[in-house]
Design a protein around this motif. Structure first.
Motif, PDB file in Angstrom:
ATOM      1  N   HIS A 113      -8.450  -2.023   3.149  1.00 35.84           N
ATOM      2  CA  HIS A 113      -9.081  -2.095   1.780  1.00 35.84           C
ATOM      3  C   HIS A 113     -10.237  -1.630   1.270  1.00 35.84           C
ATOM      4  O   HIS A 113     -10.143  -0.866  -0.007  1.00 35.84           O
ATOM      5  CB  HIS A 113      -8.646  -3.458   1.268  1.00 35.84           C
ATOM      6  N   LEU A 164      -6.650   1.680  -7.306  1.00 41.13           N
ATOM      7  CA  LEU A 164      -6.417   0.134  -7.286  1.00 41.13           C
ATOM      8  C   LEU A 164      -4.883  -0.500  -7.173  1.00 41.13           C
ATOM      9  O   LEU A 164      -4.504  -1.998  -6.568  1.00 41.13           O
ATOM     10  CB  LEU A 164      -6.393  -0.134  -9.011  1.00 41.13           C
ATOM     11  N   MET A 165      -3.710   0.174  -7.301  1.00 41.42           N
ATOM     12  CA  MET A 165      -2.431  -0.479  -6.681  1.00 41.42           C
ATOM     13  C   MET A 165      -2.448  -0.111  -5.133  1.00 41.42           C
ATOM     14  O   MET A 165      -1.901  -1.633  -4.423  1.00 41.42           O
ATOM     15  CB  MET A 165      -1.439   0.870  -7.376  1.00 41.42           C
ATOM     16  N   THR A 167      -4.769  -0.617  -3.052  1.00 43.52           N
ATOM     17  CA  THR A 167      -5.844  -1.662  -2.198  1.00 43.52           C
ATOM     18  C   THR A 167      -4.479  -2.612  -2.037  1.00 43.52           C
ATOM     19  O   THR A 167      -5.240  -3.480  -1.425  1.00 43.52           O
ATOM     20  CB  THR A 167      -6.709  -1.783  -3.156  1.00 43.52           C
ATOM     21  N   ASN A 168      -3.743  -3.208  -2.805  1.00 41.66           N
ATOM     22  CA  ASN A 168      -3.333  -4.615  -2.751  1.00 41.66           C
ATOM     23  C   ASN A 168      -1.748  -4.534  -1.967  1.00 41.66           C
ATOM     24  O   ASN A 168      -1.254  -5.233  -1.916  1.00 41.66           O
ATOM     25  CB  ASN A 168      -3.426  -5.363  -4.167  1.00 41.66           C
ATOM     26  N   TYR A 169      -1.811  -2.935  -2.008  1.00 41.32           N
ATOM     27  CA  TYR A 169      -0.026  -3.067  -1.665  1.00 41.32           C
ATOM     28  C   TYR A 169      -0.001  -2.776   0.355  1.00 41.32           C
ATOM     29  O   TYR A 169       1.120  -1.760   0.329  1.00 41.32           O
ATOM     30  CB  TYR A 169       0.682  -2.297  -2.732  1.00 41.32           C
ATOM     31  N   ASN A 229      -0.841  -5.966 -10.073  1.00 42.41           N
ATOM     32  CA  ASN A 229      -2.219  -6.233  -8.458  1.00 42.41           C
ATOM     33  C   ASN A 229      -2.898  -7.942  -8.736  1.00 42.41           C
ATOM     34  O   ASN A 229      -1.590  -8.061  -7.653  1.00 42.41           O
ATOM     35  CB  ASN A 229      -3.517  -5.499  -8.814  1.00 42.41           C
ATOM     36  N   SER A 232       0.719  -8.856  -6.865  1.00 34.65           N
ATOM     37  CA  SER A 232       0.996  -9.031  -5.313  1.00 34.65           C
ATOM     38  C   SER A 232      -0.199  -9.450  -4.882  1.00 34.65           C
ATOM     39  O   SER A 232       0.697  -9.952  -3.405  1.00 34.65           O
ATOM     40  CB  SER A 232       0.950  -7.199  -5.331  1.00 34.65           C
ATOM     41  N   THR A 251      -8.770 -10.117 -10.152  1.00 34.43           N
ATOM     42  CA  THR A 251      -8.104  -9.463 -12.092  1.00 34.43           C
ATOM     43  C   THR A 251      -9.134  -9.238 -12.328  1.00 34.43           C
ATOM     44  O   THR A 251      -9.157  -8.587 -13.117  1.00 34.43           O
ATOM     45  CB  THR A 251      -7.245 -10.780 -11.414  1.00 34.43           C
ATOM     46  N   SER A 254     -10.552  -6.365 -12.250  1.00 33.09           N
ATOM     47  CA  SER A 254      -9.520  -4.892 -12.633  1.00 33.09           C
ATOM     48  C   SER A 254     -10.301  -5.508 -14.302  1.00 33.09           C
ATOM     49  O   SER A 254     -10.348  -4.180 -15.506  1.00 33.09           O
ATOM     50  CB  SER A 254      -8.556  -5.683 -12.962  1.00 33.09           C
TER      51      SER A 254
END
Length: 295
Positions: A113, A164-165, A167-169, A229, A232, A251, A254
């Motif tokens: 991450h 950002l996408m 980071t969590n996927y 995000n 996810s 969140t 962001s």
């Protein structure tokens, strides 16, 4: 007129393509993050020095902006050019400060991450390049400088969206080399769009950004990414029986980022700054705890 911008972007392109083939280790990752920290800190000192010089010499000039929809007359809600400048300083201060925290807190942790979060911080720092427009009084003219700044801002937005996408996927069990190669891919993708998306150097937006093609699409996409995000992270934490603290904190951070880069008011500056710092602090703290438990 695009010569210097193309030279800079293609130089970055070949640099990151060359890194793609390196077998990067935890030590090399930390070294790259430390380089990002020092570069960001250097730009902060540059911005501060130029800003103080422009105040002393009375050369600070706010550009003529277009599409000001805010007609409020109340001081906290009306359009405030000085709040835009402060937003640029907040962006680079936050990026520099958070990169330092990552270096100290995740130095010995193979956190995937952190890679993508560092790219997000880099994108946020690049967005602060908007400050060059009032500092150098670059206003409403077709110039290489405005074109260069416009391309940097496009690159910043797309890099922030992708980082950002991912980071969590991403899969935390994925080898660090694979994730670093993914970082290179999204950097190259952001560079590609930054070069080919048209820039309108005759129009300066209220947040001191140079107008460009697909502006509303990118702005909407940034908002959608924040929502995706959050969804996810809910599933990610539920599957691993982690606390939803990272979901809420990420969140909040962001939304703070989203509001800050488009901020034009004092109240917006205050709220976005609080959201950004509080969200990032809570997110990194909980992420560090998760990796301690995970390891």
């Amino acid at each position: 007129p695009y010569f210097y911008c193309r030279i800079f972007l293609f130089a970055l392109y070949y640099y990151f393509c060359s890194i793609y083939y390196l077998n990067m280790t935890l030590k090399s990752r930390n070294r790259i993050i430390s380089y990002l920290f020092y570069i960001t800190f250097a730009f902060f000192l540059l911005f501060l020095g130029l800003f103080i010089y422009s105040l002393i010499t009375d050369r600070l000039t706010f550009p003529k902006v277009e599409d000001i929809t805010n007609k409020s007359t109340f001081i906290l809600f009306k359009y405030s050019p000085i709040s835009v400048i402060i937003s640029c300083f907040i962006e680079i201060i936050f990026s520099c400060f958070t990169l330092r925290i990552i270096l100290r807190g995740f130095e010995k942790t193979q956190s995937s991450h952190v890679l993508f979060f560092s790219l997000f911080l880099t994108a946020l720092a690049l967005d602060s390049f908007r400050i060059f427009i009032p500092l150098f009084n670059i206003n409403g003219i077709f110039s290489e400088q405005l074109f260069f700044i416009g391309n940097i801002l496009i690159f910043s937005k797309i890099l922030a969206i992708l980082s950002l996408m991912l980071t969590n996927y991403i899969n935390p069990d994925e080898p660090i080399q694979n994730n670093e190669r993914t970082c290179i891919i999204i950097i190259v993708a952001a560079l590609f769009f930054a070069i080919f998306i048209p820039v309108n150097t005759t129009t300066i937006l209220p947040n001191f950004a140079v107008s460009h093609g697909y502006h509303k699409l990118l702005k909407s996409l940034q908002f959608v990414v924040v929502i995706l995000n959050a969804i996810s992270l809910i599933f990610y934490n539920s599957d691993r029986e982690f606390s939803q603290t990272t979901t809420i904190a990420f969140t909040i951070m962001s939304f703070g980022y989203y509001f800050l880069i488009y901020n034009t008011t004092i109240i917006g500056l205050t709220i976005s700054t609080l959201l950004l710092f509080i969200g990032a602090y809570k997110y990194l703290k909980e992420l560090h705890n998760q990796y301690l438990l995970y390891d």
